[in-house]
Design a protein around this motif. Sequence first.
Motif, mmCIF file in Angstrom:
data_model
loop_
_atom_site.group_PDB
_atom_site.id
_atom_site.type_symbol
_atom_site.label_atom_id
_atom_site.label_comp_id
_atom_site.label_asym_id
_atom_site.label_seq_id
_atom_site.Cartn_x
_atom_site.Cartn_y
_atom_site.Cartn_z
ATOM 1 N N LYS A 5 143.482 -70.974 12.665
ATOM 2 C CA LYS A 5 142.335 -71.817 12.345
ATOM 3 C C LYS A 5 141.502 -72.099 13.593
ATOM 4 N N THR A 6 142.187 -72.296 14.706
ATOM 5 C CA THR A 6 141.489 -72.564 15.965
ATOM 6 C C THR A 6 140.627 -71.377 16.372
ATOM 7 N N VAL A 7 141.192 -70.184 16.292
ATOM 8 C CA VAL A 7 140.436 -68.970 16.633
ATOM 9 C C VAL A 7 139.256 -68.795 15.690
ATOM 10 N N LEU A 8 139.460 -69.100 14.406
ATOM 11 C CA LEU A 8 138.382 -68.976 13.420
ATOM 12 C C LEU A 8 137.226 -69.921 13.749
ATOM 13 N N ILE A 9 137.542 -71.152 14.131
ATOM 14 C CA ILE A 9 136.506 -72.124 14.501
ATOM 15 C C ILE A 9 135.711 -71.620 15.700
ATOM 16 N N ILE A 10 136.416 -71.103 16.693
ATOM 17 C CA ILE A 10 135.761 -70.581 17.898
ATOM 18 C C ILE A 10 134.849 -69.413 17.548
ATOM 19 N N LEU A 11 135.329 -68.494 16.717
ATOM 20 C CA LEU A 11 134.544 -67.311 16.343
ATOM 21 C C LEU A 11 133.296 -67.703 15.553
ATOM 22 N N ILE A 12 133.422 -68.675 14.650
ATOM 23 C CA ILE A 12 132.280 -69.116 13.857
ATOM 24 C C ILE A 12 131.189 -69.700 14.751
ATOM 25 N N ILE A 13 131.601 -70.578 15.686
ATOM 26 C CA ILE A 13 130.624 -71.184 16.600
ATOM 27 C C ILE A 13 129.960 -70.124 17.469
ATOM 28 N N LEU A 14 130.747 -69.187 17.981
ATOM 29 C CA LEU A 14 130.199 -68.115 18.814
ATOM 30 C C LEU A 14 129.212 -67.253 18.040
ATOM 31 N N LEU A 15 129.558 -66.915 16.798
ATOM 32 C CA LEU A 15 128.688 -66.073 15.983
ATOM 33 C C LEU A 15 127.366 -66.777 15.685
ATOM 34 N N VAL A 16 127.445 -68.037 15.231
ATOM 35 C CA VAL A 16 126.223 -68.784 14.926
ATOM 36 C C VAL A 16 125.371 -68.944 16.182
ATOM 37 N N ASP A 17 126.021 -69.247 17.294
ATOM 38 C CA ASP A 17 125.308 -69.430 18.559
ATOM 39 C C ASP A 17 124.609 -68.152 18.993
ATOM 40 N N GLN A 18 125.338 -67.044 19.017
ATOM 41 C CA GLN A 18 124.771 -65.795 19.502
ATOM 42 C C GLN A 18 123.744 -65.206 18.541
ATOM 43 N N ILE A 19 123.980 -65.308 17.234
ATOM 44 C CA ILE A 19 123.004 -64.800 16.263
ATOM 45 C C ILE A 19 121.686 -65.558 16.399
ATOM 46 N N SER A 20 121.767 -66.885 16.533
ATOM 47 C CA SER A 20 120.547 -67.681 16.674
ATOM 48 C C SER A 20 119.822 -67.343 17.971
ATOM 49 N N LYS A 21 120.556 -67.138 19.052
ATOM 50 C CA LYS A 21 119.938 -66.822 20.335
ATOM 51 C C LYS A 21 119.293 -65.441 20.318
ATOM 52 N N ILE A 22 120.003 -64.463 19.766
ATOM 53 C CA ILE A 22 119.463 -63.104 19.721
ATOM 54 C C ILE A 22 118.224 -63.041 18.836
ATOM 55 N N TYR A 23 118.249 -63.773 17.726
ATOM 56 C CA TYR A 23 117.074 -63.795 16.844
ATOM 57 C C TYR A 23 115.874 -64.386 17.575
ATOM 58 N N ILE A 24 116.074 -65.538 18.224
ATOM 59 C CA ILE A 24 114.975 -66.178 18.944
ATOM 60 C C ILE A 24 114.476 -65.272 20.071
ATOM 61 N N LYS A 25 115.391 -64.695 20.797
ATOM 62 C CA LYS A 25 115.028 -63.850 21.936
ATOM 63 C C LYS A 25 114.220 -62.629 21.504
ATOM 64 N N THR A 26 114.517 -62.075 20.326
ATOM 65 C CA THR A 26 113.852 -60.855 19.877
ATOM 66 C C THR A 26 112.706 -61.104 18.888
ATOM 67 N N HIS A 27 112.366 -62.380 18.639
ATOM 68 C CA HIS A 27 111.274 -62.684 17.717
ATOM 69 C C HIS A 27 110.249 -63.670 18.285
ATOM 70 N N PHE A 28 110.563 -64.312 19.418
ATOM 71 C CA PHE A 28 109.669 -65.323 19.985
ATOM 72 C C PHE A 28 109.266 -64.945 21.402
ATOM 73 N N LEU A 29 108.045 -65.304 21.764
ATOM 74 C CA LEU A 29 107.643 -65.272 23.157
ATOM 75 C C LEU A 29 108.175 -66.518 23.849
ATOM 76 N N ILE A 30 108.361 -66.459 25.138
ATOM 77 C CA ILE A 30 108.813 -67.625 25.873
ATOM 78 C C ILE A 30 107.815 -68.769 25.687
ATOM 79 N N ASN A 31 108.323 -69.962 25.432
ATOM 80 C CA ASN A 31 107.553 -71.187 25.193
ATOM 81 C C ASN A 31 106.850 -71.218 23.834
ATOM 82 N N GLU A 32 107.068 -70.225 23.005
ATOM 83 C CA GLU A 32 106.523 -70.258 21.647
ATOM 84 C C GLU A 32 107.345 -71.224 20.800
ATOM 85 N N ASP A 33 106.704 -71.960 19.903
ATOM 86 C CA ASP A 33 107.440 -72.897 19.060
ATOM 87 C C ASP A 33 106.861 -72.939 17.652
#
Length: 213
Positions: A5-33
Motif C-alpha cells: 500500500k505504501t509503494v502504491l501511494i508513492i507511485l500514485i503521487i509520482l504519476l499525478v505529479d509528473q503527468i501534470s508537470k509534463i503536460y504543463i511543460k509541453t502545452h504552456f509557455l513560461i509564465n502563461e496562465d
Amino acid sequence: MSQRKTVLIILIILLVDQISKIYIKTHFLINEDISVFSWFKIAFVENDGMAWGTKLSDFIPSISDRNAKLILTLFRIFAVTGIAFWLRDVLKKRKSKTLIFAIAIIFAGALGNIIDSVFYGILFSDSAMEVATFLPETGGYENLFHGKVVDMLHFPIWSGILPEKLPFFGGTYFSFFDPVFNIADMAISTGIGILIVFNKRAFKDSNELVVNS
C-alpha cells in the motif's frame, strides 16, 4: 500499513505529479496562465531554487547560480535518500499507519521534485520562446542536475489594499496567496502537517524522540 500500500501511494503521487508537470511543460509557455476560478489559476513557472524561489547564491554571493543549483540538487538527493531509509525502517518496525503515510507522501513529493532537478534539463527544450518539446533533437535546455522544477498551481484567493487602520501594513497592497507550487510540494507540505498536527498518533508506541504538541 503494508509495504504494498505504501509503494502504491508513492507511485500514485509520482504519476499525478509528473503527468501534470509534463503536460504543463509541453502545452504552456513560461509564465502563461489560465484562470479556472477567480481564486485558482493554472500558471506555468519554473523554480530554479529552493522554496519561494530563493537560491543558495542569494545567501552566499561567492557561489555562482550554477554551482548553487548543483549543490541544491545534490542536497535534495541526499535528503530523499535519508527519508527512504527512514520509511524503510518504520515499515520494518510496523510503526503507526499515520507515521508511515506521512513519511511516504513526503518521500514521494521530494522524489517528484528531484526528477525535475536532475532530468528535466536534458529531457525538454526551453520554454521561454515557445512551448517546450520532449527529447528535442537539438538537446535539452540544461545539463544533468541543473533542471528547473515545474510549478503550476496558483491560488490568488484575495488581493487588495489593506485598511488604513491596520498597524504597520495599513494602506499597502497585499496578495494572498502568491506562491505557485505543484503536486509534489502539496505532498511534502501535507506530510509535514500530519507529523505536526497528529504528532502523538504518528509516533504512538515509538521509541523515537517526540516533541509533544
